[in-house]
Scaffold this active site. Structure first.
Site, PDB file in Angstrom:
ATOM      1  N   GLU A 181     101.704  97.479  70.454  1.00 14.95           N
ATOM      2  CA  GLU A 181     102.929  97.401  71.248  1.00 14.95           C
ATOM      3  C   GLU A 181     104.114  98.015  70.508  1.00 14.95           C
ATOM      4  OE1 GLU A 181     103.033  93.177  72.243  1.00 14.95           O
ATOM      5  OE2 GLU A 181     101.759  93.561  73.985  1.00 14.95           O
TER       6      GLU A 181
ATOM      7  N   ASP B 266      95.211  88.253  76.390  1.00 15.31           N
ATOM      8  CA  ASP B 266      96.522  87.836  75.919  1.00 15.31           C
ATOM      9  C   ASP B 266      96.921  86.441  76.398  1.00 15.31           C
ATOM     10  OD1 ASP B 266      98.928  87.922  74.697  1.00 15.31           O
ATOM     11  OD2 ASP B 266      99.815  89.464  75.959  1.00 15.31           O
TER      12      ASP B 266
ATOM     13  N   GLU C 269     103.833  80.895  77.341  1.00 16.22           N
ATOM     14  CA  GLU C 269     104.315  82.147  77.941  1.00 16.22           C
ATOM     15  C   GLU C 269     103.729  82.364  79.334  1.00 16.22           C
ATOM     16  OE1 GLU C 269     103.415  85.563  75.541  1.00 16.22           O
ATOM     17  OE2 GLU C 269     104.059  86.976  77.081  1.00 16.22           O
TER      18      GLU C 269
ATOM     19  N   TRP D 144      99.409  97.319  81.704  1.00 15.71           N
ATOM     20  CA  TRP D 144     100.470  96.326  81.844  1.00 15.71           C
ATOM     21  C   TRP D 144     100.552  95.824  83.288  1.00 15.71           C
ATOM     22  CZ3 TRP D 144     105.014  98.870  78.587  1.00 15.71           C
ATOM     23  CH2 TRP D 144     104.737  98.684  77.227  1.00 15.71           C
TER      24      TRP D 144
END
Ligand code: BDP
Length: 696
Positions: free
Chosen positions: A286, A360, A388, A537
């Site tokens: 990233e 993730d 998250e 993404w």
């Protein structure tokens, strides 16, 4: 007289309110105020009064548990202890033995082990008593299964916590090192109570300034505060520091000048922090710099840093969270592809840190295929304690079932080794072993943004000490210490906790769906998102839904990711009929009309899960209502209001997701399932500027 009585009444009222007022600050360490009948000083410390023993004794004095009687803290090699011939030989560096014994004709509760063992034994004793055990005939013994039990703070130097939902960073970098907020000590106490023994102070997306003398001095101040509690500090290191700080032309790990710069930097850090733990590195991920920028491998990069800290006994935790937009491969395959060939190439003081799943931190992911695939390398799992992808601090999601699901997963390697046996080093006989959790701690008064989020910090620590503990048992002991011992309250709270994570899976992404969140903040639904610059993404990359079906084909007809698992498991994952239903769409693209084991279609089953998620949250609300007379008003009210938010947002997730799926498949909802409240355009139009924790 009247005035006197009025005063008396008022002060009694004040006492009652004070006794009941709870703002969550004390976490699970809510010691009762001392009563007259308690031992004046419950502790004697034998032998050298080390800072760690002083910390343990201070904790006992602070707690002063009712009915306990005298406690003796003594090293296992103290003559008074050896005379008792206790089974202390297997305690190791950190294990403890706590037992009711008689010394010099006097009954005492003995806490023994090394310095650290005594510290952990003290907290174990307090936990034991707080969870209802009788203060006599105590017999506790335990040692941690994993060597390095770490928190990773994603705290930026400006006080913003990346993916933090509990206020700003606990570290006030500006006033450090001069002002030592007492809260730092309370942080250390809470961690020591769980056996956490390492903390990475700064974000993996690291700023180079954390390696400057100014910030090293600040980290040293925290290290001084944490040391008596057995906690070492670590720093996230920015790989390009030799260029940005050192003025070198390159950060190439093969360049001797670069290696020399890191060696000198390490020497400087160790002068300030003699027991500095080492570096955590996010490289070539990233946008972070790394060895790949110079054509070198992750092993080259890790080993160069490892050589720098090695003379001081330090280690390097090198993250395997890598994926590149230039790689057309399934993102979930990339870490394995890049790291598996490096097995055996890492220096002895390197640990590769691997997220629990290949993607993730999703509400559910199959365990990462690197667990069990790199037998010559110590592998640490990285969990995300901060939520998250599970509703930030507002939604109730007890994460022990998620952590435990990974830890107990059968890798099908070398027999049926569990992930826990890989990561505790026992399977491949590694000297080093570690586990990491991305902290959910901030400066909010209750530390974690909600009462129930405290349970995730707690559960992570308890599982890091012993991965075989059950989520249910951890929930119960946490709830007892946090809310009290009323059986009805406990049954209700534990039931709520145990249902909560699966509810989030159900209303956000059931049956193995993943990464359906809206852009950036990752809070609300966005399964339609298709316009982000990197393909991986976009949620559409992950669900691959169209008119005919849904799911990511990772079998041999698709990305072949199943082949990264051990053959026995790859075989199971290759067939939808033998794939666990809760991971089905992670591995398979299936028609909406696919028949599930129940006989229902995939579509109807998917809808049932969304409905079940919403219904479970409604049940959580009702259950919490029943606890009202049993919980203090402040914590009760906040939780109640958060549950109302969760109930509304679970519907939002369900409705938005179903609207979108129906726009693709044109199928009706099964009978009894209510239509979404709005049309798809409405859900797509929702925006949420300035969410917490989202790097801008
Ligand atoms: C992702 C987060 C991002 C982190 C990254 C990481 O969205 O903020 O920097 O993980 O783990 O989940 O490095």
């Amino acid at each position: 007289m009247r005035t006197g009585r009025w005063y008396l009444g008022l002060s009694l009222l004040a006492c009652a309110t004070a006794a009941q007022a709870e703002d969550g600050y004390r976490l699970w360490m809510r010691y009762a105020p001392a009563t007259a009948s308690q031992t004046a000083d419950p502790v004697t410390v034998r032998g050298e009064q080390t800072p760690m023993l002083a910390a343990a004794a201070a904790e006992l004095r602070r707690a002063n548990p009712a009915g306990l009687g005298p406690v003796m803290l003594a090293h296992a090699n103290d003559p008074a202890v050896t005379a008792l011939r206790l089974p202390v030989a297997t305690l190791g560096d950190e294990g403890y033995l706590v037992r009711s014994v008689t010394i010099d004709g006097r009954p005492v509760t003995l806490v023994t082990g090394t310095d650290r063992g005594i510290l952990y034994g003290t907290f174990a004793l307090l936990r034991h008593l707080a969870t209802g055990a009788a203060p006599t005939r105590i017999d506790l013994t335990s040692r941690p299964r994993v060597g390095l039990r770490m928190l990773n703070h994603w705290d930026n130097l400006d006080g913003v916590v990346e993916r933090g939902y509990a206020g700003r960073s606990l570290w006030d970098w500006w006033t450090l090192p001069d002002y030592r907020d007492p809260r730092y000590t309370d942080y250390a106490r809470a961690n020591a109570s769980l056996g956490i023994n390492g903390t990475v102070l700064n974000n993996v997306n690291a700023k180079v300034e954390s390696l400057t003398p100014r910030y090293i001095a600040k980290a040293a101040a925290l290290a001084d505060i944490f040391r008596p509690y057995g906690i070492k500090v670590y720093l996230s290191a920015r790989f390009s520091a030799p260029v940005e700080l050192g003025g070198l032309k390159t950060a190439n790990p093969k360049d001797p000048a670069v290696a020399a710069w890191w060696a000198a930097k390490s020497d400087e850090i160790y002068r300030a922090i003699p027991d500095f733990g080492g570096f955590l590195v996010k490289a070539n991920s990233e946008g972070q710099p790394g060895p790949r920028d110079y054509g070198a491998s992750h092993a080259d990069g890790a080993n160069m840093l490892a050589a720098a800290v090695r003379p001081h006994g330090g280690i390097v935790l090198w993250r395997a969270f890598v994926y590149a937009d230039t790689d057309p491969n399934d993102r979930a395959k990339q870490a394995y592809d890049e790291f598996k060939p490096l097995d055996g190439q890492f220096a002895k003081n390197v640990i590769v840190q691997v997220k629990n799943g290949a993607l993730d931190f999703q509400p559910r992911e199959p365990f990462h295929p690197l667990f069990g695939a790199m037998p010559r390398t110590p592998i640490a799992p990285e969990f995300q304690i901060t939520k998250e992808y599970l509703g930030f601090a507002t939604h109730l999601a007890y994460l022990a079932p998620l952590f435990s699901e990974t830890l107990t997963a059968d890798t099908h390697t070398r027999g049926h080794a569990r992930v826990s046996q890989v990561i505790d080093g026992s399977l491949d006989r590694h000297r080093l072993s570690a586990i990491a959790g991305v902290a959910n701690i901030g400066d909010s008064r209750d530390w974690t943004g909600s009462s129930f989020n405290q349970a995730n910090w707690y559960a992570y620590g308890r599982l890091a000490w012993d991965p075989s503990l059950t989520p249910q048992a951890i929930a119960r002991e946490w709830a007892m210490q946090t809310f009290g011992t009323d059986p009805k309250l406990l049954d209700t709270v534990v039931a709520m906790m145990m249902a909560s994570r699966e509810a989030v899976v159900d209303y956000t992404g059931p049956l193995g769906l993943a990464h359906l969140m809206a852009t950036g903040h990752h809070y609300g639904p966005g399964p339609w998102v298709a316009d982000l610059k990197r393909p991986e993404w976009n949620p559409v990359y992950y669900h691959r839904a169209d008119a005919a079906g849904i799911g990511f084909d990772r079998t041999k007809t698709g990305s072949k990711a199943v082949a990264q698992y051990a053959p026995g498991l790859a075989k199971l994952y290759a067939d939808p009929k033998t794939t666990p239903e809760n991971e089905l769409l992670w591995f398979h693209h299936l028609p909406w009309t696919y028949r599930m084991a129940s006989g229902a279609t995939l579509w109807d089953t998917l809808v049932q899960h969304y409905d079940r998620g919403v219904a479970t949250v409604d049940t959580l609300r009702t259950q919490w209502q029943q606890t009202k007379p049993l919980v203090d008003p402040e914590r009760w009210q906040k939780t109640d209001e958060f549950l109302a938010v969760q109930a509304r947002e679970a519907r939002w997730w369900r409705d938005a997701s179903l609207s979108y799926w129906m726009s693709l498949n044109n199928l009706p909802l099964p009978a009894g399932s209510p239509p979404p409240a709005h049309d798809l355009a409405w859900y797509k139009a929702q925006t949420f500027p300035y969410p917490p924790g989202n790097p801008q």
